[in-house]
Design an enzyme around this catalytic site. Structure first.
Site, PDB file in Angstrom:
ATOM      1  N   HIS A  17       0.822  -1.061   0.131  1.00 24.92           N
ATOM      2  CA  HIS A  17       0.112  -0.063  -0.120  1.00 24.92           C
ATOM      3  C   HIS A  17       1.173   1.282  -0.052  1.00 24.92           C
ATOM      4  O   HIS A  17       0.645   2.346  -0.882  1.00 24.92           O
ATOM      5  CB  HIS A  17      -1.049   0.001   1.166  1.00 24.92           C
ATOM      6  CG  HIS A  17      -1.887  -1.150   1.364  1.00 24.92           C
ATOM      7  ND1 HIS A  17      -1.751  -1.880   2.356  1.00 24.92           N
ATOM      8  CD2 HIS A  17      -3.046  -1.439   0.706  1.00 24.92           C
ATOM      9  CE1 HIS A  17      -2.898  -2.841   2.461  1.00 24.92           C
ATOM     10  NE2 HIS A  17      -3.420  -2.565   1.391  1.00 24.92           N
ATOM     11  N   LYS A  41     -15.837  -7.893   5.673  1.00 27.82           N
ATOM     12  CA  LYS A  41     -14.643  -8.342   6.330  1.00 27.82           C
ATOM     13  C   LYS A  41     -14.559  -8.185   7.697  1.00 27.82           C
ATOM     14  O   LYS A  41     -15.091  -7.361   8.216  1.00 27.82           O
ATOM     15  CB  LYS A  41     -13.460  -7.195   5.703  1.00 27.82           C
ATOM     16  CG  LYS A  41     -13.089  -7.200   4.166  1.00 27.82           C
ATOM     17  CD  LYS A  41     -11.891  -6.532   3.902  1.00 27.82           C
ATOM     18  CE  LYS A  41     -11.132  -7.020   2.718  1.00 27.82           C
ATOM     19  NZ  LYS A  41      -9.947  -6.314   2.318  1.00 27.82           N
ATOM     20  N   ARG A  90      -2.920  -5.594  -8.492  1.00 29.77           N
ATOM     21  CA  ARG A  90      -1.616  -6.532  -8.435  1.00 29.77           C
ATOM     22  C   ARG A  90      -1.802  -7.402  -9.492  1.00 29.77           C
ATOM     23  O   ARG A  90      -1.520  -7.434 -10.713  1.00 29.77           O
ATOM     24  CB  ARG A  90      -1.638  -7.384  -6.960  1.00 29.77           C
ATOM     25  CG  ARG A  90      -1.516  -6.228  -6.119  1.00 29.77           C
ATOM     26  CD  ARG A  90      -1.861  -6.764  -4.558  1.00 29.77           C
ATOM     27  NE  ARG A  90      -3.142  -7.054  -4.749  1.00 29.77           N
ATOM     28  CZ  ARG A  90      -3.885  -7.625  -3.673  1.00 29.77           C
ATOM     29  NH1 ARG A  90      -3.435  -8.371  -2.704  1.00 29.77           N
ATOM     30  NH2 ARG A  90      -5.413  -7.688  -3.638  1.00 29.77           N
ATOM     31  N   SER A 128      -3.010  -7.986   3.041  1.00 32.28           N
ATOM     32  CA  SER A 128      -3.013  -7.920   4.527  1.00 32.28           C
ATOM     33  C   SER A 128      -3.457  -9.039   5.256  1.00 32.28           C
ATOM     34  O   SER A 128      -2.666  -9.668   6.126  1.00 32.28           O
ATOM     35  CB  SER A 128      -4.236  -6.704   4.907  1.00 32.28           C
ATOM     36  OG  SER A 128      -3.725  -5.743   4.162  1.00 32.28           O
TER      37      SER A 128
END
Ligand code: COA
Length: 160
Positions: A17, A41, A90, A128
């Site tokens: 990030h 989440k 990504r 993460s």
């Protein structure tokens, strides 16, 4: 130059990030890193903890601000007079999700552009939750997150 918003859960913020953020500051005059509650989440860190970590992580970066928001991202972007949303890309698997989100945001707020930064090769497979999983299993995460985030993860997982 435009103000840009870099949104995300940042649970926790990683070097991936921060790499995107650093590069964004070279393109935009003002970058607001924005985090929020994401009901889908199950976060390791609370919104307040993520905010505090982001504040520490961006120390020394010029023209960067950290904020939290609730509700729709595009409403937040509008409310601060910004016109750009920054997202990192990504692998190809990010593409579908990011494409959908960018198109939906464009549909709701046509004046706001989403700008993608391609990840640095070193962070291609970083996420993460992977970092947290590695830490949980006793692996070394020092290459992926700032030291203070590593300490916070260890403490949270009862491994400090
Ligand atoms: N390097 C390393 N990891 C990266 C990365 C990078 N450059 N870019 C993304 N990631 C990882 C994150 O760590 C995260 O990993 P995880 O899933 O293992 O936790 C994952 O990619 C995606 O996270 P993030 O970039 O934080 O995006 P998100 O999908 O969690 O955040 C919001 C999405 C918050 C931007 C989105 O939900 C939102 O806009 N919410 C507000 C409500 C709204 O407006 N909804 C309508 C949207 S159309």
């Amino acid at each position: 130059m435009a103000t840009a918003v870099y949104p995300g859960t940042f649970d926790p913020v990683t070097h991936g990030h921060l790499d995107i953020l650093r590069r964004a500051t070279q393109v935009f005059s003002h970058v607001v890193v924005a985090t929020t509650e994401v009901p889908q989440k199950q976060c390791l860190f609370t919104l307040e903890e993520r905010l505090a970590q982001l504040l520490q992580a961006v120390e020394g970066l010029p023209n960067v601000e950290v904020q939290s928001f609730s509700g729709m991202l595009v409403d937040f972007v509008r409310s601060i007079g910004a016109s750009v949303i920054i997202r990192g890309l990504r692998e190809t698997t990010d593409f579908e999700y990011e494409f959908q989100m960018a198109l939906m945001n464009k549909r709701i707020a046509p004046e706001i552009e989403t700008v993608f930064f391609v990840t640095a090769l070193d962070y291609l497979y970083l996420s993460s939750s992977l970092v947290t999983d590695i830490a949980l299993r006793g692996g070394d995460i020092s290459a992926f997150v700032p030291t203070f985030v590593e300490d916070a993860i260890m403490q949270k997982l009862g491994k400090g």
